[in-house]
Scaffold this motif. Structure first.
Motif, short mmCIF file in Angstrom:
data_model
loop_
_atom_site.label_atom_id
_atom_site.label_comp_id
_atom_site.label_asym_id
_atom_site.label_seq_id
_atom_site.Cartn_x
_atom_site.Cartn_y
_atom_site.Cartn_z
N LEU A 12 -1.34 26.54 4.87
CA LEU A 12 -1.88 27.09 3.63
C LEU A 12 -2.39 28.52 3.76
O LEU A 12 -2.91 29.07 2.79
N THR A 13 -2.26 29.12 4.92
CA THR A 13 -2.60 30.54 5.03
C THR A 13 -1.58 31.33 4.22
O THR A 13 -0.37 31.17 4.40
N PRO A 14 -2.02 32.17 3.29
CA PRO A 14 -1.06 32.84 2.40
C PRO A 14 0.06 33.58 3.11
O PRO A 14 1.22 33.49 2.70
N VAL A 15 -0.27 34.29 4.19
CA VAL A 15 0.79 35.04 4.87
C VAL A 15 1.77 34.11 5.56
O VAL A 15 2.94 34.46 5.76
N SER A 16 1.35 32.90 5.91
CA SER A 16 2.28 31.92 6.47
C SER A 16 3.30 31.51 5.41
O SER A 16 4.51 31.43 5.69
N VAL A 17 2.83 31.23 4.20
CA VAL A 17 3.75 30.87 3.12
C VAL A 17 4.73 32.01 2.87
O VAL A 17 5.93 31.80 2.67
N LEU A 18 4.23 33.23 2.89
CA LEU A 18 5.08 34.39 2.66
C LEU A 18 6.18 34.49 3.71
O LEU A 18 7.36 34.62 3.38
N MET A 19 5.81 34.42 4.97
CA MET A 19 6.77 34.66 6.05
C MET A 19 7.70 33.49 6.30
O MET A 19 8.84 33.67 6.74
N PHE A 20 7.24 32.27 6.05
CA PHE A 20 8.12 31.13 6.25
C PHE A 20 9.04 30.90 5.05
O PHE A 20 9.82 29.95 5.04
N ARG A 21 8.97 31.78 4.08
CA ARG A 21 9.91 31.79 2.96
C ARG A 21 10.69 33.11 2.94
O ARG A 21 11.27 33.47 1.92
N TYR A 22 10.73 33.82 4.06
CA TYR A 22 11.29 35.17 4.08
C TYR A 22 12.21 35.32 5.27
O TYR A 22 12.15 34.56 6.24
N ASP A 23 13.06 36.34 5.24
CA ASP A 23 14.04 36.52 6.31
C ASP A 23 13.63 37.61 7.30
O ASP A 23 14.47 38.38 7.77
N HIS A 24 12.36 37.66 7.63
CA HIS A 24 11.87 38.54 8.69
C HIS A 24 11.81 37.78 10.00
O HIS A 24 11.75 36.54 10.01
N PRO A 25 11.76 38.47 11.15
CA PRO A 25 11.72 37.78 12.45
C PRO A 25 10.41 37.05 12.71
O PRO A 25 10.34 36.22 13.63
#
Length: 636
Positions: free
Chosen positions: A137-150
């Motif tokens: 539930l950390t916001p940046v976790s949601v962002l990055m685990f839904r994104y195509d960055h390394p």
């Protein structure tokens, strides 16, 4: 036998509480829904990495090296491990937004499961569930685990390494420690030196806490270091010995070297700014994305809402835990866990706070596992000792500071759910009083109070997490949290849409600019050459690749400053009939007349190519852009 395995899966191992395994399954299922729901709404997210995944799905050479184009002119400015996963997914399931983004979501669920396992082994399923939920539930976790960055694969590998170190420390296992080294080696192949920021913590924990003589502990660390070097070094050596003429240029480097890229642009250049020995991009000193450097950076406007919701509580948990275990034996597992996650948080946090090179807010996802683990471990241990005043006071402090900080973070978006911050403040205040005073309430209603503490602590980040999942993101600088100002997206920053007129991610729309870009895409789609076109800058090239399905040379790499291709190389490609069109414009900040790219000679290469093309070939206008047909010489 199959029924027994199913019951074991649903109920967990013997001796575990009946609610533990169902709780884990609910946590993982909820995380999967959060990370996978409407995943394709963001299109290809960052077209830069999506185009590289597309190239990898069409060329094995491009997949191996992480090339931006299937013609293998230049790589992305990172090592290719995350692109291996995305490229293979696209090969198996077909290239699409879903096949590019879904691997990161799966990596996120796996990371949550691994963190749960790492915390549960010593501190029980309750602490494990809290750690997993805190990470998920950390916001940046949601962002990055839904994104195509390394960063998604990086965090998975770091947590895997931490799990292995804790397993190794239990019985002084050289095998588990070597596995940790292997995980960090592949973390290097994912995001280079950032994968090594946890090394001090990992080494310290094993050296201090492993139940073995000092000499054996040192030998085990040496063997794990060798495993790390081999698991990362094989690829560095492969790139070094591979004939330069048959592989793409290493984007971001000044001498076509992966090692120089790691030590320069992705190493010293990130830490200290300036060139750092790196390629064209390393010449930039850019701290504006992450805010001013200093001890408050992680709490500032740029980073605070990304990752810092539970950071104050994690620091209290770390200090309290180390104090209360100060007299414990050397091999005490509680202190070992605190040293691992605390060392991870402190070293990485200090580097992020003071690095003066380019820093993006989403880098902070690397802090999320350590923060979540410390809160779960510290909070759980203090709760167990709640009948004693000092631990109860420390726990009350964790609750109070979390509530106040969540209130302040939510106040940064006052128009969004204004009642939530007051509910969090009041709820955490009541919980703080109950915990601090203790007494009969904690004895009679311990379970409901514990649930209330968790809800008060996670309400703010959970709301931001859901808002992040419900918002489309695109470009190179995504941000988490709710939409601001009715824009419909918190995407943006340099490179978010490129210079082709295409929307970020290359998705069709219907506006005039997108229709114009469609004309150019149709022109390129009809080509049969190795590269359909060349354009300055990687994002512009990526957008054209995604819209046309053809390989495009990104002159100068990410920002036009890489010394590739040279004028002589470009002329050879043209003479051999390997490029059909040259498209003007683009997002390459280092190219073009008067460009001011980075080191390594990249400043003039793109401008020399542009001048030669303009003097030699005929131009036309396609979709509002000037295009040169490299098969048609200019009329004198």
């Amino acid at each position: 036998a199959r029924g027994d395995r199913l019951r074991r899966l649903l109920s967990g191992p013997p001796g575990q509480p009946g609610w533990a395994r169902p709780g884990l399954l609910v946590l993982l299922a909820t995380t999967a829904v959060l990370y996978l729901w409407e995943l394709s709404a963001s299109g290809y997210a960052n077209s830069y990495y999506a185009a590289a995944a597309q190239a990898g799905s069409r060329s094995w050479t491009a997949l191996l090296f992480g090339s931006l184009d299937a013609g293998n002119a230049i790589t992305v400015d990172k090592p290719p491990a995350s692109l291996w996963v995305m490229g293979l997914s696209a090969r198996i399931f077909g290239f699409s937004s879903w096949s590019v983004l879904a691997p990161q979501a799966v990596e996120g669920v796996a990371t949550v499961a691994l963190l749960y396992a790492a915390v549960r082994r010593r501190f029980g399923p309750g602490a494990g569930l809290l750690a997993g939920a805190g990470l998920a539930l950390t916001p940046v976790s949601v962002l990055m685990f839904r994104y195509d960055h390394p960063d998604a694969l990086l965090v998975l590998l770091l947590v895997a390494g931490g799990y292995c170190v804790l397993r190794a420390t239990e019985r002084a296992s050289a095998g588990w420690l070597a596995l940790a080294g292997t995980a960090l080696g592949f973390a290097f192949l994912t995001k280079m030196l950032q994968g090594f920021l946890v090394l001090p913590a990992f080494g310290l924990v094993y050296l201090v806490a492993a139940p073995a003589p000092l000499l054996r502990r040192l030998w085990h660390l040496l063997a794990a270091t060798a495993a790390m070097v081999v698991s990362a070094g094989w690829y560095v050596a492969l790139v070094a010995v591979w004939p330069v003429s048959s592989r793409p240029y290493i984007g971001g480097s000044s001498d076509n070297s992966l090692l120089e890229l790691a030590l320069g642009y992705n190493g010293l250049g990130r830490l200290f700014g300036g060139g750092g020995g790196g390629g064209g991009q390393g010449g930039n000193t850019n701290t504006s994305f992450g805010g001013p450097t200093g001890v408050t950076r992680l709490f500032g406007d740029a980073l605070g809402a990304e990752v810092s919701w539970l950071l104050p509580a994690a620091l209290i948990a770390l200090l309290a835990g180390l104090w209360f275990t100060r007299d414990a034996p050397r091999t005490d597992p509680t202190r070992a866990a605190l040293l691992l996650w605390g060392g991870w948080l402190v070293v990485t946090g200090v580097v992020f706070s003071f690095m003066s090179g380019t820093f993006h807010p989403y880098y902070t996802v690397a802090l999320a596992p350590a923060i979540a683990a410390l809160v779960a471990i510290g909070g759980g241990e203090l709760w167990r000792a709640r009948t004693v005043h000092a631990p109860r006071a420390a726990l009350a402090g964790m609750v109070a500071v979390t509530g106040m900080w969540s209130f302040l973070l939510l106040a940064r978006t006052p128009e969004w759910l204004p009642g939530l911050r007051w509910a969090v403040l009041v709820g955490s205040g009541v919980a703080t009083i109950i915990v601090f005073l203790g007494g009969g309430v904690l004895r009679r209603a311990g379970g409901p109070v514990a649930v209330g503490l968790v809800l008060a602590g996670l309400a703010g980040p959970a709301a931001y997490a859901v808002a992040t999942a419900a918002t489309t993101h695109a470009g190179s600088l995504p941000a988490s949290g709710p939409v601001s100002g009715g824009s419909g997206s918190r995407a943006g920053g340099p490179g978010s849409a490129g210079g082709t007129g295409m929307p970020a991610g290359g998705q069709p729309g219907g506006s005039q600019s997108e229709d114009s870009a469609g004309e150019l895409a149709e022109l390129l789609a009809a080509t049969t050459t190795r590269w359909a076109a060349a354009i300055s800058g990687a994002t512009s090239a990526a957008d054209l690749e995604l819209s046309s399905g053809k390989a495009v040379i990104a002159l100068g790499g990410w920002n036009g400053g890489d010394p590739s291709p040279t004028l002589a190389e470009f002329q050879r490609y043209v003479n051999d009939g390997q490029i059909r069109y040259f498209v003007t414009g683009g997002d390459g900040r280092g190219g073009g007349p008067g460009g001011s790219g980075g080191s390594g000679g990249g400043t003039s290469a793109t401008s020399e190519i542009t001048s030669w093309v303009q003097e030699t070939f005929q131009s036309t206008t396609v979709g509002g852009q000037t295009v040169y047909d490299l098969t048609q010489s200019a009329v004198s």
